[in-house]
Structure formats: structure tokens, C-alpha cells
Write an enzyme that holds these catalytic residues in place. Structure first.
Site, PDB file in Angstrom:
ATOM      1  N   GLY A 148     -13.014  49.344  26.467  1.00 52.96           N
ATOM      2  CA  GLY A 148     -12.281  48.432  27.326  1.00 52.96           C
ATOM      3  C   GLY A 148     -10.842  48.880  27.488  1.00 52.96           C
ATOM      4  N   CYS A 149     -10.149  48.272  28.440  1.00 58.08           N
ATOM      5  CA  CYS A 149      -8.776  48.671  28.733  1.00 58.08           C
ATOM      6  C   CYS A 149      -7.811  48.255  27.622  1.00 58.08           C
ATOM      7  CB  CYS A 149      -8.341  48.113  30.092  1.00 58.08           C
ATOM      8  SG  CYS A 149      -8.678  46.357  30.333  1.00 58.08           S
ATOM      9  N   TYR A 150      -7.818  46.975  27.258  1.00 60.65           N
ATOM     10  CA  TYR A 150      -6.974  46.549  26.137  1.00 60.65           C
ATOM     11  C   TYR A 150      -7.311  47.328  24.858  1.00 60.65           C
ATOM     12  CZ  TYR A 150      -5.114  42.328  28.522  1.00 60.65           C
ATOM     13  OH  TYR A 150      -4.458  41.445  29.359  1.00 60.65           O
TER      14      TYR A 150
END
Length: 342
Positions: A148-150
Site C-alpha cells: 500500500g501507499c502509506y
């Protein structure tokens, strides 16, 4: 030439994959699916791709995905877990940009994502696609779970400290901000310009789906569970993630040197000079994470600033980076993109 299929080509990560692969020297997109837009030319929906992608969207049934060498799932959570098995059986490699295979504890995944897992037996096989920690495993993988990005920004920021055993593990803090494209390309009131513009808010404070993914990655690095407070925020910008990370030092280490050593030779992690403050605009459109480490007033608190483009290093760019590794290509192939300014 690697034949590439993209399932779910109409979202932000889908069009970002198309943008990156249009300039890839060793890959060619041969199928892009969308049930809603089947029959429409890709370039008619995304004019930025005129002259670069000469394909029409097709339904998954019509796309002949089994003829591809690799298929990217740029779909909502819950799609790849029901469709990956057939492709793997046909010898196709799969990169899932959603969360279906990121969390190894299936019960934990089902709790956070609110559905039964469609292929729990494949979870153990899936390789977590953060190249900076799993590069060799990715090379031999059939199924890659793109982070994921986070989690990408947070893990890259904390890893050098945790791997060195230099911080207290029970009280890590990740204070993160994201642009509205992180919510996806869909009609949603909270992402409207009149709602998100000129405003700033936290969300998911009680618990965000990326929390168990981050804890899993950091716990592996530490070889024990970690305590993490993760608070995401929505900012009035389109792209970008800024993670401000806090930890308490347990050893008197040269933080700058520690980060420089850990990421020496990493093409897509840029450790900035001491005292720097990375900006999200410095990574816009590029597959790079820029990091700065601080030790305010020389105390025992370390503050790490980590910025990425959520659609590139946080999604499509990292997926292409993983594809390059899976097919023995130079890791930077198709990803030598200079960030956009202004």
C-alpha cells in the site's frame, strides 16, 4: 517483449500503469479490462495516452489474459483473490495492487477488510513486493502483493532504525498525509473539490486498513511485534504522501549515517542531506521515496520525513519495479522519470 495485461484499467492506478508501461523498453500492454468501458478506446477515456496506447478496453472474459506473461490487478480489494488462481495455473505471473495478499494472517485480513478470503492458500505463497526488503524473493515469485501507499512510505522511513535495533519498539508514531487520489477514481462526496479543497482532516484514527500491513512489515524487521500509532490525514492536493515518523532512540547512533548506509545503492530511495525537509512535489510522477532524518536538539527523539507519490512508488511504479525484478530486467527499466515541477 513481455506481454502485459491490466485488470481494472480505468482507475488512477490503472491509468498510471498504462502511462509507465507506454514508455517501457521491454514490455507491451496487450490487454486492458473494464466491464463498464468495454469497447471504448483507452485513449478516448484518457487523452494523455493518445498515440501511446492503441487498445480498446475489453471485458475480462474477452481479454485473453492467459496469453499474457504478467497480469496486474489494479482493482478494488477482493477481486484478485478470486481470479489469480486461474492465471497462475496458466503460467501467468500476477502482481496485485490491491490488498488481497498483503497480510499473511488471513483472519486478520478478513477482520480489517470485512469479507471472506477467496484464496487463503495462495496468501502464504505471495511475496510482499517491497523491493528494498524482499528483492531476491520477488525475483522468483509467481504472485506479488504490491504494498500500500502509506505502508511504503512508513516502512521505508522506519526500517533503518528498526533493523539497527536503535529505537524503542513499543511507541512508534506515524503521522501521515495523503492527496485525494489515494481514495481512488470514484464519485465520493469527501473527495469532491468543494469538500476537500481548502481543508485538512484526519481520518481512520481508531484504525485504518493499512495499520496491520505496516505492523506486519515492521514486526518482521524487528523479529518481534511493534507498537504503532498510525494516523492518516487527507490534504487538498491530488498526489503525494508525506509521512512524519517519530521514535525514541535507545542507542546513541549517527542517524544520518545509518540511513545513508541502509539505502546506499538503492535506485528508488533518496536519503537527503542532514537538515533537509523533503516536499511531496519533489517526487510527483516519479518512482522515488525521499527521506530525511532529524534528531531535534540532539535529543533522544528521532523524526523521519518520508515522501512518495502515492500513485507511483506507492502503487503503479512499484508494481513495474516488481515486474522488472520478476522478469530479470534492470530494476530501473521504464522508471527513469524526472519528477514534475511545478
Amino acid at each position: 517483449m513481455i506481454k502485459v495485461g491490466i485488470v481494472g484499467g480505468t482507475g488512477y492506478t490503472g491509468v498510471e500503469l498504462l502511462r509507465l508501461l507506454a514508455g517501457h523498453p521491454s514490455a507491451r500492454v496487450t490487454a486492458v479490462t473494464s466491464r463498464k468501458e468495454a469497447g471504448m478506446k483507452v485513449a478516448d477515456l484518457f487523452p494523455s495516452l493518445r498515440g501511446r496506447i492503441d487498445l480498446a478496453f475489453s471485458t475480462p472474459d474477452e481479454a485473453r489474459l492467459q496469453d499474457c506473461d504478467v497480469v496486474f490487478f489494479a482493482t478494488p480489494n477482493g477481486i484478485a483473490m478470486n481470479e489469480a488462481r486461474e492465471l497462475l495455473a496458466a503460467g501467468v505471473r500476477v502482481v496485485d495492487l490491491a490488498a488481497d495478499y498483503r497480510i499473511q494472517d488471513v483472519a486478520e485480513w478478513e477482520k480489517w477488510y470485512g469479507m471472506s478470503h477467496g484464496s487463503p492458500d495462495l496468501v502464504a505463497e505471495a511475496v510482499y513486493g517491497l523491493p528494498e526488503i524482499n528483492r531476491e524473493a520477488i525475483r522468483g515469485a509467481r504472485l506479488v502483493a504490491n504494498p500500500g501507499c502509506y505502508p511504503t512510505a512508513v516502512q521505508l522511513g522506519f526500517l533503518p532504525l528498526i533493523e539497527a535495533g536503535a529505537v524503542e519498539l513499543s511507541s512508534l508514531i506515524a503521522d501521515c498525509k495523503s492527496g485525494v487520489s489515494g481514495a481512488g477514481r470514484k464519485a465520493e462526496v469527501g473527495a469532491l473539490l468543494a469538500e476537500a479543497g481548502d481543508s485538512f482532516k484526519a481520518y481512520g484514527v481508531a484504525g485504518h486498513r493499512h495499520l496491520p500491513e505496516i505492523r506486519q512489515g515492521l514486526g518482521r524487521a524487528a523479529a518481534q511485534p511493534v507498537g504503532l500509532t498510525f494516523v492518516p490525514h487527507l490534504t487538498p492536493m491530488i498526489r503525494g504522501i508525506h509521512a512524519t515518523l517519530y521514535a525514541r532512540l535507545t542507542a546513541d547512533v549517527d542517524v544520518q549515517a545509518l540511513f545513508e548506509r541502509r539505502y546506499e545503492g538503492e535506485a528508488f530511495v533518496d536519503v537527503l542531506p542532514a537538515g533537509s525537509h523533503p516536499e511531496t512535489r519533489s517526487v510527483r510522477g516519479a518512482n522515488v521515496c525521499r527521506i530525511a532524518a532529524h534528531r531535534p536538539q540532539g535529543g533522544d527523539t528521532v523524526v523521519v520525513l518520508s515522501v512518495i507519490d502515492n500513485l507511483v512508488k506507492g502503487a503503479a511504479g512499484q508494481a513495474v519495479q516488481n515486474m522488472n525484478l520478476m522478469f530479470g530486467l534492470p530494476e530501473q527499466a521504464g522508471l527513469g522519470i524526472v519528477p514534475l515541477l511545478p
